[in-house]
Enzyme design. Structure first.
Site, PDB file in Angstrom:
ATOM      1  N   ASP A  65       0.824  -1.206   0.000  1.00 22.67           N
ATOM      2  CA  ASP A  65       0.000   0.000   0.000  1.00 22.67           C
ATOM      3  C   ASP A  65       0.859   1.258   0.000  1.00 22.67           C
ATOM      4  O   ASP A  65       2.058   1.219   0.250  1.00 22.67           O
ATOM      5  CB  ASP A  65      -0.901   0.014   1.244  1.00 22.67           C
ATOM      6  CG  ASP A  65      -1.969  -1.057   1.198  1.00 22.67           C
ATOM      7  OD1 ASP A  65      -2.303  -1.523   0.089  1.00 22.67           O
ATOM      8  OD2 ASP A  65      -2.473  -1.433   2.269  1.00 22.67           O
ATOM      9  N   TYR A 123       6.273  -9.827   6.727  1.00 23.57           N
ATOM     10  CA  TYR A 123       6.125  -8.394   6.981  1.00 23.57           C
ATOM     11  C   TYR A 123       6.557  -8.079   8.411  1.00 23.57           C
ATOM     12  O   TYR A 123       6.391  -8.892   9.314  1.00 23.57           O
ATOM     13  CB  TYR A 123       4.667  -7.956   6.816  1.00 23.57           C
ATOM     14  CG  TYR A 123       4.233  -7.700   5.389  1.00 23.57           C
ATOM     15  CD1 TYR A 123       4.429  -6.458   4.797  1.00 23.57           C
ATOM     16  CD2 TYR A 123       3.613  -8.699   4.651  1.00 23.57           C
ATOM     17  CE1 TYR A 123       4.010  -6.216   3.506  1.00 23.57           C
ATOM     18  CE2 TYR A 123       3.196  -8.465   3.353  1.00 23.57           C
ATOM     19  CZ  TYR A 123       3.398  -7.210   2.783  1.00 23.57           C
ATOM     20  OH  TYR A 123       2.981  -6.976   1.495  1.00 23.57           O
TER      21      TYR A 123
END
Length: 273
Positions: A65, A123
């Site tokens: 994002d 992540y």
């Protein structure tokens, strides 16, 4: 423009190149190309065009994002330009700005697919506990500025491991996403100096999923949400609880994408998008 560039003798023959890319996501509008916006995908595509003279499609392992960083984003593209991998690295990095660079490159077979061949994605979300901001690092963590109960956060994190419906952990429910079930292999929380790191390894992630999971763990760590609610948000009881806060993208980084020794297409095992 670049050294050692030549075309394949057969114009219909393409070579597939795999890149590992790192970037500071602050000034990018995410990975995916968008008209009029600077994105990672479009930036890499333009760099390849300048080097090889070709319009190529860049396929990424993860659609990060806007504002999200990466140390180990993986992507691939097909080209007819025969260029040694070490020259691809040098040539592309000369075309790229200071906030993005190619870390490694290699030729692969056409069976390799950066997105559908990935086994897992790792992540990391960073939360700063420091009372005084470090301006040299402020772009890369969420500033909380107080202590957290890391032990309680890890206890809550354990309930996120496994295959669950993460509907309550999405930033927004995309109408095109029919299946919100995802599988997480590990969710670990630890304090590193004056930061708390939330490390998650999973098959795939929903939009905003990492930031909302980190948000719920932060709420647990500051005693604003009981541990047991974290698992209840994975069930039908989610509707009676307040959904977690979505933390800012600047604290999130794609660390690593893992592939098997044999390149397999895992799209049939991935949830529909």
């Amino acid at each position: 423009m670049t050294a050692h560039r030549k075309r394949c003798s057969n114009s219909s023959t393409n070579l597939r190149n795999q890149l590992v890319v790192a970037y500071d996501g602050t000034d990018f509008s995410g990975w995916a190309a968008q008209t009029g916006l600077r994105t990672v995908q479009s930036t890499l595509k333009e760099a390849v065009r300048r080097v090889s003279g070709e319009e190529v499609e860049i396929v990424g392992a993860s659609r990060t994002d806007s504002g999200t960083h990466a140390r180990g984003q993986v992507c691939h593209f097909d080209t007819q330009a025969v260029i040694p991998t070490e020259n691809w690295i040098k040539a592309l990095n000369r075309q790229l700005g200071p906030d993005i660079s190619v870390q490694s490159a290699k030729h692969t077979g056409d069976r390799f697919h950066a997105r559908f061949g990935a086994i897992s994605r790792h992540y990391r979300y960073r939360i700063s506990l420091a009372t005084i901001r470090n301006p040299q690092q402020a772009r890369y963590f969420h500033e909380y500025g107080r202590m957290l109960d890391v032990g309680l956060m890890q206890q809550a994190a354990e309930s996120l491991v496994g295959e669950h419906d993460f509907r309550a952990y999405t930033e927004e429910l995309d109408p095109h996403v029919e299946n919100t079930v995802r599988k997480l292999f590990t969710v670990n929380v630890k304090q590193v100096r004056d930061e708390v790191w939330v490390d998650v390894v999973g098959t795939a992630f929903l939009r905003g999923m990492m930031r909302r999971m980190s948000g719920v763990l932060l709420e647990v760590g500051r005693y604003a949400r009981p541990v047991e609610e974290v698992s209840k948000l994975l069930t039908e009881e989610r509707e009676i609880h307040q959904w977690p806060v979505v933390l800012p993208a600047r604290g999130l980084c794609l660390m690593h994408v893992r592939y098997g020794r044999r390149y397999l297409d895992h799209r049939s095992s991935l949830p529909s998008e």
